[in-house]
Design an enzyme around this catalytic site. Sequence first.
Site, PDB file in Angstrom:
ATOM      1  N   ASP A 286     -49.739  73.461  12.339  1.00 23.16           N
ATOM      2  CA  ASP A 286     -49.220  72.605  11.175  1.00 23.16           C
ATOM      3  C   ASP A 286     -49.747  71.271  11.572  1.00 23.16           C
ATOM      4  O   ASP A 286     -50.408  70.821  12.501  1.00 23.16           O
ATOM      5  CB  ASP A 286     -47.552  72.431  11.558  1.00 23.16           C
ATOM      6  CG  ASP A 286     -47.018  71.900  10.245  1.00 23.16           C
ATOM      7  OD1 ASP A 286     -46.725  72.560   9.381  1.00 23.16           O
ATOM      8  OD2 ASP A 286     -46.809  70.611  10.294  1.00 23.16           O
TER       9      ASP A 286
ATOM     10  N   TYR B   9     -45.125  60.659   7.932  1.00 25.45           N
ATOM     11  CA  TYR B   9     -43.969  61.584   8.621  1.00 25.45           C
ATOM     12  C   TYR B   9     -43.594  60.757   9.845  1.00 25.45           C
ATOM     13  O   TYR B   9     -42.426  60.493  10.219  1.00 25.45           O
ATOM     14  CB  TYR B   9     -44.474  62.827   9.291  1.00 25.45           C
ATOM     15  CG  TYR B   9     -44.569  63.778   7.841  1.00 25.45           C
ATOM     16  CD1 TYR B   9     -43.523  64.476   7.361  1.00 25.45           C
ATOM     17  CD2 TYR B   9     -45.877  64.101   7.180  1.00 25.45           C
ATOM     18  CE1 TYR B   9     -43.619  65.456   6.185  1.00 25.45           C
ATOM     19  CE2 TYR B   9     -46.024  64.894   6.132  1.00 25.45           C
ATOM     20  CZ  TYR B   9     -44.805  65.409   5.786  1.00 25.45           C
ATOM     21  OH  TYR B   9     -44.925  66.420   4.684  1.00 25.45           O
TER      22      TYR B   9
ATOM     23  N   ARG C  33     -43.967  82.056   4.124  1.00 22.86           N
ATOM     24  CA  ARG C  33     -42.724  82.767   4.164  1.00 22.86           C
ATOM     25  C   ARG C  33     -42.844  83.782   2.944  1.00 22.86           C
ATOM     26  O   ARG C  33     -41.707  84.465   2.814  1.00 22.86           O
ATOM     27  CB  ARG C  33     -41.616  81.689   3.888  1.00 22.86           C
ATOM     28  CG  ARG C  33     -41.286  80.991   5.125  1.00 22.86           C
ATOM     29  CD  ARG C  33     -40.366  79.820   4.939  1.00 22.86           C
ATOM     30  NE  ARG C  33     -40.987  78.866   4.394  1.00 22.86           N
ATOM     31  CZ  ARG C  33     -40.653  77.583   3.946  1.00 22.86           C
ATOM     32  NH1 ARG C  33     -39.339  77.314   4.264  1.00 22.86           N
ATOM     33  NH2 ARG C  33     -41.277  76.824   3.319  1.00 22.86           N
TER      34      ARG C  33
ATOM     35  N   ARG D 222     -51.585  77.706   2.758  1.00 29.34           N
ATOM     36  CA  ARG D 222     -50.540  78.301   3.226  1.00 29.34           C
ATOM     37  C   ARG D 222     -50.573  80.023   2.911  1.00 29.34           C
ATOM     38  O   ARG D 222     -49.340  80.461   2.660  1.00 29.34           O
ATOM     39  CB  ARG D 222     -49.077  77.963   2.441  1.00 29.34           C
ATOM     40  CG  ARG D 222     -48.802  76.276   2.806  1.00 29.34           C
ATOM     41  CD  ARG D 222     -48.071  76.141   4.000  1.00 29.34           C
ATOM     42  NE  ARG D 222     -47.942  75.013   4.523  1.00 29.34           N
ATOM     43  CZ  ARG D 222     -46.631  74.230   3.998  1.00 29.34           C
ATOM     44  NH1 ARG D 222     -45.709  74.812   3.432  1.00 29.34           N
ATOM     45  NH2 ARG D 222     -46.516  72.935   4.461  1.00 29.34           N
TER      46      ARG D 222
ATOM     47  N   ARG E 102     -41.875  85.395  12.297  1.00 31.48           N
ATOM     48  CA  ARG E 102     -41.105  84.397  12.861  1.00 31.48           C
ATOM     49  C   ARG E 102     -40.002  84.639  13.559  1.00 31.48           C
ATOM     50  O   ARG E 102     -39.582  83.896  14.377  1.00 31.48           O
ATOM     51  CB  ARG E 102     -41.037  83.289  11.631  1.00 31.48           C
ATOM     52  CG  ARG E 102     -40.768  82.064  11.800  1.00 31.48           C
ATOM     53  CD  ARG E 102     -40.359  81.181  10.654  1.00 31.48           C
ATOM     54  NE  ARG E 102     -39.330  81.557   9.772  1.00 31.48           N
ATOM     55  CZ  ARG E 102     -38.621  81.213   8.990  1.00 31.48           C
ATOM     56  NH1 ARG E 102     -39.181  79.857   8.892  1.00 31.48           N
ATOM     57  NH2 ARG E 102     -37.546  81.585   8.457  1.00 31.48           N
TER      58      ARG E 102
HETATM   59  O1  CP3 Z   1     -52.108  77.548   4.948  1.00 33.44           O
HETATM   60  C1  CP3 Z   1     -51.955  78.232   6.124  1.00 33.44           C
HETATM   61  O2  CP3 Z   1     -51.681  79.375   6.153  1.00 33.44           O
HETATM   62  C2  CP3 Z   1     -51.945  77.518   7.573  1.00 33.44           C
HETATM   63  C3  CP3 Z   1     -50.870  77.020   7.964  1.00 33.44           C
HETATM   64  C4  CP3 Z   1     -50.397  75.635   7.392  1.00 33.44           C
HETATM   65  C5  CP3 Z   1     -48.936  75.281   7.847  1.00 33.44           C
HETATM   66  N1  CP3 Z   1     -48.715  73.969   7.432  1.00 33.44           N
HETATM   67  C6  CP3 Z   1     -47.887  76.256   8.016  1.00 33.44           C
HETATM   68  C7  CP3 Z   1     -46.297  75.908   7.680  1.00 33.44           C
HETATM   69  C8  CP3 Z   1     -50.841  74.291   7.010  1.00 33.44           C
HETATM   70  C9  CP3 Z   1     -52.298  74.070   6.877  1.00 33.44           C
HETATM   71  C10 CP3 Z   1     -49.974  73.410   7.097  1.00 33.44           C
HETATM   72  C11 CP3 Z   1     -50.156  71.915   6.708  1.00 33.44           C
HETATM   73  C12 CP3 Z   1     -49.045  71.174   6.415  1.00 33.44           C
HETATM   74  N2  CP3 Z   1     -48.036  70.993   7.276  1.00 33.44           N
HETATM   75  C13 CP3 Z   1     -49.175  70.077   5.523  1.00 33.44           C
HETATM   76  C14 CP3 Z   1     -50.104  69.742   4.539  1.00 33.44           C
HETATM   77  C15 CP3 Z   1     -50.409  70.720   3.503  1.00 33.44           C
HETATM   78  C16 CP3 Z   1     -49.281  70.433   2.362  1.00 33.44           C
HETATM   79  O3  CP3 Z   1     -48.656  71.428   2.128  1.00 33.44           O
HETATM   80  O4  CP3 Z   1     -49.281  69.487   1.755  1.00 33.44           O
HETATM   81  C17 CP3 Z   1     -48.158  69.426   5.551  1.00 33.44           C
HETATM   82  C18 CP3 Z   1     -47.432  68.191   4.639  1.00 33.44           C
HETATM   83  C19 CP3 Z   1     -47.208  70.024   6.663  1.00 33.44           C
HETATM   84  C20 CP3 Z   1     -45.847  69.609   7.128  1.00 33.44           C
HETATM   85  C21 CP3 Z   1     -44.914  70.631   6.919  1.00 33.44           C
HETATM   86  N3  CP3 Z   1     -44.901  71.641   7.711  1.00 33.44           N
HETATM   87  C22 CP3 Z   1     -43.756  70.492   6.038  1.00 33.44           C
HETATM   88  C23 CP3 Z   1     -43.643  69.810   4.785  1.00 33.44           C
HETATM   89  C24 CP3 Z   1     -43.226  71.858   6.138  1.00 33.44           C
HETATM   90  C25 CP3 Z   1     -42.106  72.565   5.256  1.00 33.44           C
HETATM   91  C26 CP3 Z   1     -42.781  73.063   4.276  1.00 33.44           C
HETATM   92  C27 CP3 Z   1     -41.563  74.053   3.655  1.00 33.44           C
HETATM   93  O5  CP3 Z   1     -42.031  74.751   2.545  1.00 33.44           O
HETATM   94  O6  CP3 Z   1     -40.679  73.903   3.969  1.00 33.44           O
HETATM   95  C28 CP3 Z   1     -43.928  72.456   7.023  1.00 33.44           C
HETATM   96  C29 CP3 Z   1     -43.503  73.877   7.914  1.00 33.44           C
HETATM   97  C30 CP3 Z   1     -44.418  75.003   7.586  1.00 33.44           C
HETATM   98  N4  CP3 Z   1     -45.806  74.832   7.908  1.00 33.44           N
HETATM   99  C31 CP3 Z   1     -44.172  76.198   7.303  1.00 33.44           C
HETATM  100  C32 CP3 Z   1     -45.572  76.914   7.204  1.00 33.44           C
HETATM  101  C33 CP3 Z   1     -45.761  78.408   7.033  1.00 33.44           C
HETATM  102  C34 CP3 Z   1     -42.833  77.118   6.949  1.00 33.44           C
HETATM  103  C35 CP3 Z   1     -42.291  76.961   8.033  1.00 33.44           C
HETATM  104  C36 CP3 Z   1     -41.204  78.284   8.176  1.00 33.44           C
HETATM  105  O7  CP3 Z   1     -41.653  79.360   8.477  1.00 33.44           O
HETATM  106  O8  CP3 Z   1     -40.142  77.875   8.066  1.00 33.44           O
END
Ligand code: CP3
Length: 356
Positions: free
Chosen positions: A77, A154, A31, A27, A40
């Site tokens: 994602d 999910y 944010r 990640r 964003r």
């Molecule tokens: O690592 C990176 O910079 C690449 C981008 C990336 C994102 N999601 C961007 C993201 C990667 C590799 C993921 C993987 C992902 N997404 C996983 C596996 C890794 C982990 O964290 O366990 C999972 C379970 C998801 C599903 C997902 N997407 C969730 C649970 C959420 C909410 C998380 C939160 O912190 O609220 C997301 C949204 C998400 N994916 C964000 C980002 C930057 C935040 C979205 C926002 O900008 O509001």
Amino acid sequence: MIPLKNDTLIRALLRQPTAYTPVWLMRQAGRYLPEYNQTRARAGNFLALCKSPALATEVTLQPLDRYRLDAAILFSDILTIPDAMGLGLYFADGEGPRFERPTRDAASIGKLVAPDPLGELKYVIDAVAEIRRALGGRVPLIGFAGSPYTLACYMVEGGASDDFRTIKTMLYREPALLHRILEVNAQAVAAYLNAQIGAGVQAVMLFDTWGGNLSHDAYREFSLAYLARVLGEVKREHDGVRVPRIVFTKGGGLWLEAIAGCGCDCVGVDWTVNLADARQRVGERVSLQGNLDPAVLFSTPQVIREQTGKVLASFGPGPGHVFNLGHGISQFTPPDHVSALVAAVHELSRAHHEGR
Ligand code: CP3
């Protein structure tokens, strides 16, 4: 194709000697970076950001412009696949991802089809190509997908869950239904990763965020078996160059030997694992990625340096370590603390690679 100016990550994943330990952060584009939040806002929302190759390229590069990271990771994602299957992904404010149409009954499960990565997911593949062009060989680009089981969590729960009651009820009452979802997911993930590789990603990572919630036996049957199936289908090389594979099961520390045998080159570990112990258990088979507790980044630059030194020392001398956090970076991380972390990894790790 332009040759890589910094191939430290690829070499470490393949357990080849390097001058220092490479570092990137799960990640890393997210944010905690004000510039990410600005982009964003311009996109309108997170999904619109993912679906615009130009904006996804912009945010992928943001952490590299700030920090001397050794890899870029595709901005996207894991839930793009079930979204492309028609489940209707949306993000409710403060509640994480949700699906409008979860898939729980035999009728909807019977209709699931693996999406064509060059169809509904073409925006991701276009982003890969655009990011590779923008990187110009600075560092390798990591592609990724969710594990078949984590995606199923999910898809069946319809969103995040505390207890995974719906999917676990299915697992024990109607295992054939869950196996059918996992088969479609495995096909979808393999095709998606192959398309990412075709467009230029130089390593791939499978995120098995929820595999650690399974019992010892269920993990093997419902998560690991499908990770192995995906990896059996994913291209090992592109244009004659190896494309290393990373598997990360959060909470998988008790099963490292089994994970090391699934066809991956590198096992990602969370912060509950001792790297010296993990290294002994996996032996010469794979490299290791991890595993600083992301909460360390809330401390001070001095504590970050000390804790980084401990992680490096616990892996010990020699190749085969990719430094990372034990899970994704928190949105509450002060950006300056990441500079302290990256500098500490680069400086302190040299001693572990000298003469090699
Ligand atoms: O690592 C990176 O910079 C690449 C981008 C990336 C994102 N999601 C961007 C993201 C990667 C590799 C993921 C993987 C992902 N997404 C996983 C596996 C890794 C982990 O964290 O366990 C999972 C379970 C998801 C599903 C997902 N997407 C969730 C649970 C959420 C909410 C998380 C939160 O912190 O609220 C997301 C949204 C998400 N994916 C964000 C980002 C930057 C935040 C979205 C926002 O900008 O509001």
